[in-house]
Write a protein that holds these residues in place. Structure first.
Motif, PDB file in Angstrom:
ATOM      1  N   GLY A  27       0.804  -1.227   0.000  1.00 41.26           N
ATOM      2  CA  GLY A  27       0.000   0.000   0.000  1.00 41.26           C
ATOM      3  C   GLY A  27       0.834   1.272   0.000  1.00 41.26           C
ATOM      4  O   GLY A  27       0.296   2.372  -0.074  1.00 41.26           O
ATOM      5  N   SER A  28       2.153   1.117   0.088  1.00 40.95           N
ATOM      6  CA  SER A  28       2.991   2.323   0.139  1.00 40.95           C
ATOM      7  C   SER A  28       3.102   2.976  -1.235  1.00 40.95           C
ATOM      8  O   SER A  28       3.531   4.123  -1.349  1.00 40.95           O
ATOM      9  CB  SER A  28       4.378   1.973   0.665  1.00 40.95           C
ATOM     10  N   GLY A  29       2.728   2.229  -2.277  1.00 42.09           N
ATOM     11  CA  GLY A  29       2.808   2.781  -3.635  1.00 42.09           C
ATOM     12  C   GLY A  29       3.931   2.154  -4.433  1.00 42.09           C
ATOM     13  O   GLY A  29       4.383   2.716  -5.433  1.00 42.09           O
ATOM     14  N   LYS A  30       4.359   0.966  -4.018  1.00 44.03           N
ATOM     15  CA  LYS A  30       5.509   0.313  -4.663  1.00 44.03           C
ATOM     16  C   LYS A  30       5.273   0.017  -6.147  1.00 44.03           C
ATOM     17  O   LYS A  30       6.093   0.367  -6.994  1.00 44.03           O
ATOM     18  CB  LYS A  30       5.793  -1.003  -3.949  1.00 44.03           C
ATOM     19  N   THR A  31       4.142  -0.634  -6.423  1.00 43.22           N
ATOM     20  CA  THR A  31       3.892  -1.040  -7.816  1.00 43.22           C
ATOM     21  C   THR A  31       3.729   0.184  -8.717  1.00 43.22           C
ATOM     22  O   THR A  31       4.297   0.249  -9.809  1.00 43.22           O
ATOM     23  CB  THR A  31       2.644  -1.952  -7.870  1.00 43.22           C
ATOM     24  N   THR A  32       2.970   1.160  -8.217  1.00 39.91           N
ATOM     25  CA  THR A  32       2.812   2.400  -8.994  1.00 39.91           C
ATOM     26  C   THR A  32       4.176   3.037  -9.222  1.00 39.91           C
ATOM     27  O   THR A  32       4.485   3.502 -10.328  1.00 39.91           O
ATOM     28  CB  THR A  32       1.921   3.397  -8.211  1.00 39.91           C
ATOM     29  N   LEU A  78      -0.675  -8.682 -11.986  1.00 37.97           N
ATOM     30  CA  LEU A  78      -1.591  -8.160 -13.000  1.00 37.97           C
ATOM     31  C   LEU A  78      -1.513  -6.624 -13.054  1.00 37.97           C
ATOM     32  O   LEU A  78      -1.495  -6.019 -14.130  1.00 37.97           O
ATOM     33  CB  LEU A  78      -3.018  -8.607 -12.652  1.00 37.97           C
ATOM     34  N   GLN A  79      -1.435  -6.020 -11.871  1.00 39.06           N
ATOM     35  CA  GLN A  79      -1.368  -4.549 -11.783  1.00 39.06           C
ATOM     36  C   GLN A  79      -0.107  -4.035 -12.500  1.00 39.06           C
ATOM     37  O   GLN A  79      -0.161  -3.071 -13.264  1.00 39.06           O
ATOM     38  CB  GLN A  79      -1.326  -4.142 -10.305  1.00 39.06           C
ATOM     39  N   LEU A  80       1.014  -4.718 -12.291  1.00 39.23           N
ATOM     40  CA  LEU A  80       2.259  -4.277 -12.938  1.00 39.23           C
ATOM     41  C   LEU A  80       2.176  -4.483 -14.453  1.00 39.23           C
ATOM     42  O   LEU A  80       2.669  -3.665 -15.229  1.00 39.23           O
ATOM     43  CB  LEU A  80       3.462  -5.036 -12.348  1.00 39.23           C
ATOM     44  N   ILE A  84      10.330  11.692  -5.483  1.00 39.58           N
ATOM     45  CA  ILE A  84       9.052  11.792  -4.783  1.00 39.58           C
ATOM     46  C   ILE A  84       7.906  11.505  -5.756  1.00 39.58           C
ATOM     47  O   ILE A  84       7.973  11.854  -6.934  1.00 39.58           O
ATOM     48  CB  ILE A  84       8.834  13.182  -4.120  1.00 39.58           C
ATOM     49  N   GLY A  85       6.877  10.855  -5.231  1.00 35.81           N
ATOM     50  CA  GLY A  85       5.655  10.613  -5.998  1.00 35.81           C
ATOM     51  C   GLY A  85       4.667  11.718  -5.642  1.00 35.81           C
ATOM     52  O   GLY A  85       4.442  11.981  -4.461  1.00 35.81           O
ATOM     53  N   VAL A  86       4.127  12.376  -6.654  1.00 38.13           N
ATOM     54  CA  VAL A  86       3.261  13.522  -6.362  1.00 38.13           C
ATOM     55  C   VAL A  86       1.861  13.402  -6.968  1.00 38.13           C
ATOM     56  O   VAL A  86       1.220  14.390  -7.260  1.00 38.13           O
ATOM     57  CB  VAL A  86       3.918  14.847  -6.817  1.00 38.13           C
ATOM     58  N   GLY A  87       1.405  12.159  -7.180  1.00 36.98           N
ATOM     59  CA  GLY A  87       0.060  11.978  -7.713  1.00 36.98           C
ATOM     60  C   GLY A  87      -0.112  10.540  -8.166  1.00 36.98           C
ATOM     61  O   GLY A  87       0.832   9.753  -8.116  1.00 36.98           O
ATOM     62  N   GLU A  88      -1.339  10.221  -8.605  1.00 35.49           N
ATOM     63  CA  GLU A  88      -1.584   8.831  -8.982  1.00 35.49           C
ATOM     64  C   GLU A  88      -1.118   8.507 -10.392  1.00 35.49           C
ATOM     65  O   GLU A  88      -0.931   7.350 -10.737  1.00 35.49           O
ATOM     66  CB  GLU A  88      -3.079   8.529  -8.830  1.00 35.49           C
ATOM     67  N   LYS A  89      -0.970   9.538 -11.224  1.00 33.60           N
ATOM     68  CA  LYS A  89      -0.574   9.277 -12.612  1.00 33.60           C
ATOM     69  C   LYS A  89       0.904   8.891 -12.675  1.00 33.60           C
ATOM     70  O   LYS A  89       1.701   9.320 -11.844  1.00 33.60           O
ATOM     71  CB  LYS A  89      -0.803  10.537 -13.455  1.00 33.60           C
TER      72      LYS A  89
HETATM   73  P1  GDP Z   1       1.781  -1.205  -3.325  1.00 34.31           P
HETATM   74  O1  GDP Z   1       0.835  -2.075  -2.558  1.00 34.31           O
HETATM   75  O2  GDP Z   1       2.901  -0.713  -2.458  1.00 34.31           O
HETATM   76  O3  GDP Z   1       2.263  -1.813  -4.598  1.00 34.31           O
HETATM   77  O4  GDP Z   1       0.967   0.129  -3.660  1.00 34.31           O
HETATM   78  P2  GDP Z   1       0.236   0.587  -4.994  1.00 34.31           P
HETATM   79  O5  GDP Z   1       1.249   0.933  -6.037  1.00 34.31           O
HETATM   80  O6  GDP Z   1      -0.804  -0.391  -5.366  1.00 34.31           O
HETATM   81  O7  GDP Z   1      -0.397   1.966  -4.508  1.00 34.31           O
HETATM   82  C1  GDP Z   1      -1.377   2.044  -3.493  1.00 34.31           C
HETATM   83  C2  GDP Z   1      -2.281   3.251  -3.756  1.00 34.31           C
HETATM   84  O8  GDP Z   1      -1.552   4.467  -3.636  1.00 34.31           O
HETATM   85  C3  GDP Z   1      -2.850   3.261  -5.173  1.00 34.31           C
HETATM   86  O9  GDP Z   1      -4.194   3.679  -5.098  1.00 34.31           O
HETATM   87  C4  GDP Z   1      -2.002   4.309  -5.902  1.00 34.31           C
HETATM   88  O10 GDP Z   1      -2.712   4.929  -6.950  1.00 34.31           O
HETATM   89  C5  GDP Z   1      -1.715   5.266  -4.785  1.00 34.31           C
HETATM   90  N1  GDP Z   1      -0.466   6.028  -5.000  1.00 34.31           N
HETATM   91  C6  GDP Z   1       0.775   5.559  -5.241  1.00 34.31           C
HETATM   92  N2  GDP Z   1       1.666   6.572  -5.331  1.00 34.31           N
HETATM   93  C7  GDP Z   1       0.963   7.728  -5.161  1.00 34.31           C
HETATM   94  C8  GDP Z   1       1.313   9.138  -5.141  1.00 34.31           C
HETATM   95  O11 GDP Z   1       2.472   9.551  -5.289  1.00 34.31           O
HETATM   96  N3  GDP Z   1       0.283  10.005  -4.930  1.00 34.31           N
HETATM   97  C9  GDP Z   1      -1.011   9.598  -4.737  1.00 34.31           C
HETATM   98  N4  GDP Z   1      -1.941  10.518  -4.514  1.00 34.31           N
HETATM   99  N5  GDP Z   1      -1.364   8.300  -4.733  1.00 34.31           N
HETATM  100  C10 GDP Z   1      -0.392   7.384  -4.949  1.00 34.31           C
END
Ligand code: GDP
Length: 456
Positions: A109-114, A144-146, A276-281
């Motif tokens: 949930g930390s945003g690793k895959t994104t 699948l997400q990746l 730094i990640g600054v959004g979902e895109k």
């Molecule tokens: P993982 O479980 O660590 O792989 O996390 P995910 O990549 O699935 O990300 C978890 C949630 O955080 C998703 O809804 C992403 O869209 C969101 N997310 C990831 N990075 C960012 C970011 O920099 N900004 C925002 N607003 N959301 C983010």
């Protein structure tokens, strides 16, 4: 980003403006407030204590430039200390013989895959040949997400073998096979998205340790959720103790108004923040520069960041056409439409505005939703204009204006307002041509034109 902390600090600085000279006595109250602001922003207590001590010593002991007033002096000292806390930029270590391995680790949930996708896109833009490798064998959904992320940016993704929804390979096996493919296909960078857990646990650490021992990645980047504040820092420290990470990627900084993780993590973990990640895109990703972030926190804007963002988001062709439109004698509605397109590519008016120096001061008066709404209306109006009208809006008589209003679902008055605004922009463009250094003022002016709420 960090706007809660920004506005608190701004209030402190405002109070300082009344003083003629800095002394221990007259800054005591301000330092207390700054301390409180940092603690409320969830900055580590020891870090805050040391920070305040350093600022105090510098403020009273050192001779700061005479040309600065007390508020400016304190801001300068705070900025310098903040830059130390946030850390210098440290580039990725990707010069080794390919394929270079970058392993992303962190909690679920930390945003690793994104982030794996964001980093892949960033490196792809740097002309690297990237291969994405999903090594989370416990959650087929993560694989699948990746795969989806890879497909959306045209980056190949390794496919672990699966049977009945179960992954049949272990992480070491996955990475070994992926490396063999990378060598064959001449991929020079392999980004590994490892498994996460909801909390640190022994088996996860052991799995990561054995991947580390076997493959010796050039980069082990800890992905930290900035919204978690101090607990992100604690987790980063635990991962660093176990794996000796090479750097940190701070995610969700866009949603973090406090900044506690950013301001404590480097000092506590003693590893640099690299991105730094600054959004979902996937394009919402920035190289980390401590000085630029300090400037943003202190309301001084981030011009270099803005320029880089523009360069990344706009392809060469549109950059050329914008430059052409700026140099043209006759600025038309077509050129204007091109500029609006550019603005939304960079991330919309809200993102741009936040990076403009001094913006924090007028933030309360700025209504981004209203501005975005006006821009959508303008886009609709432009879409309903003929090519001839876009080049020469002078021909827009009453009949034509009525037709455009009907076509764009707006009122004739909206079309009139648009034409007036366009004439204002055109005048500004003329001024811009004369003095290119006026470009920032220009963005500010454009923003003001669209922020009046004229359209009903
Ligand atoms: P993982 O479980 O660590 O792989 O996390 P995910 O990549 O699935 O990300 C978890 C949630 O955080 C998703 O809804 C992403 O869209 C969101 N997310 C990831 N990075 C960012 C970011 O920099 N900004 C925002 N607003 N959301 C983010």
């Amino acid at each position: 980003m960090f706007d809660g902390l920004s506005s608190k600090l701004e209030r402190v600085f405002k109070n300082l403006r009344g003083y003629g000279k800095l002394s221990e006595k007259n800054i005591e109250g301000s330092l207390k407030e700054i301390k409180l602001s940092l603690l409320e922003a969830d900055v580590n207590y020891l870090t805050v204590k040391e920070f305040i001590e350093n600022v105090k010593n510098k403020a009273i002991g050192e001779k700061v430039a005479d040309s600065l007033n007390p508020a400016q002096q304190i801001i300068k000292i705070i900025r310098d200390e903040m830059v130390v806390l946030l850390g210098d930029n440290e580039p990725l270590n990707i010069k080794a013989k390919p394929p270079v391995i970058i392993m992303l680790i962190g909690l679920q949930g930390s945003g690793k895959t994104t982030t794996a996708g964001k980093l892949a896109l960033y490196l792809h833009r740097m002309k690297r040949k990237v291969y994405l490798v999903p090594a989370d064998v416990y959650r087929p959904a993560a694989i699948l997400q990746l795969k989806k992320i890879g497909a959306s940016i045209n980056i190949p993704v390794y496919e672990p073998s699966e049977e009945n929804g179960k992954v049949m390979q272990n992480p070491e096996n996955i990475l070994q096979n992926a490396l063999n493919i990378a060598k064959k296909q001449a991929y020079d960078t392999v980004i590994v998205d490892t498994a996460g857990r909801l909390e640190i646990d022994e088996p996860l650490m052991n799995e990561l340790k054995s991947l580390n021992n076997k493959f010796n990645p050039q980069e082990i980047l800890f992905v930290a959720d900035s919204m978690l504040g101090q607990s992100a820092v604690t987790v980063a420290k635990a991962f660093n103790d176990a794996l000796n990470i090479s750097g940190i990627i701070l995610t969700k900084v866009d949603g973090d108004s406090r900044g506690g993780a950013a301001l404590s993590i480097k000092k506590t973990v003693n590893k640099p923040i690299k991105f730094i990640g600054v959004g979902e895109k996937l394009s919402d990703f920035e190289v980390f520069y401590g000085d630029r972030i300090a400037d943003r926190i202190l309301g001084m804007g981030d011009i270099l960041g803005l320029i880089e963002k523009a360069q990344e988001s706009i392809d060469e062709k549109s950059a050329q056409s914008i430059e052409n439109s700026l140099n043209k004698k006759n600025f038309t509605v077509k050129d204007f439409a091109e500029q609006l397109k550019m603005m939304s590519k960079i991330g919309g008016i809200t993102k741009i505005a936040g990076m403009i120096p001094g913006f924090s001061k007028i933030k309360d008066k700025f209504n981004p939703e209203l501005a975005e709404k006006e821009i959508s209306k303008i886009k609709a109006i432009i879409n309903s204009m003929t090519e001839k009208e876009r080049i020469n809006p002078g021909i827009l008589n009453g009949g034509r204006r009525k037709r455009i209003a009907t076509g764009s679902g707006t009122a004739v008055n909206d079309v009139n307002i648009f034409i007036n605004k366009f004439e204002e922009v055109k005048k500004m463009m003329k001024a811009f041509k004369k003095n290119k250094s006026g470009s920032l003022k220009n963005i500010n002016n454009i923003k003001n034109i669209f922020n009046k709420g004229d359209f009903k």
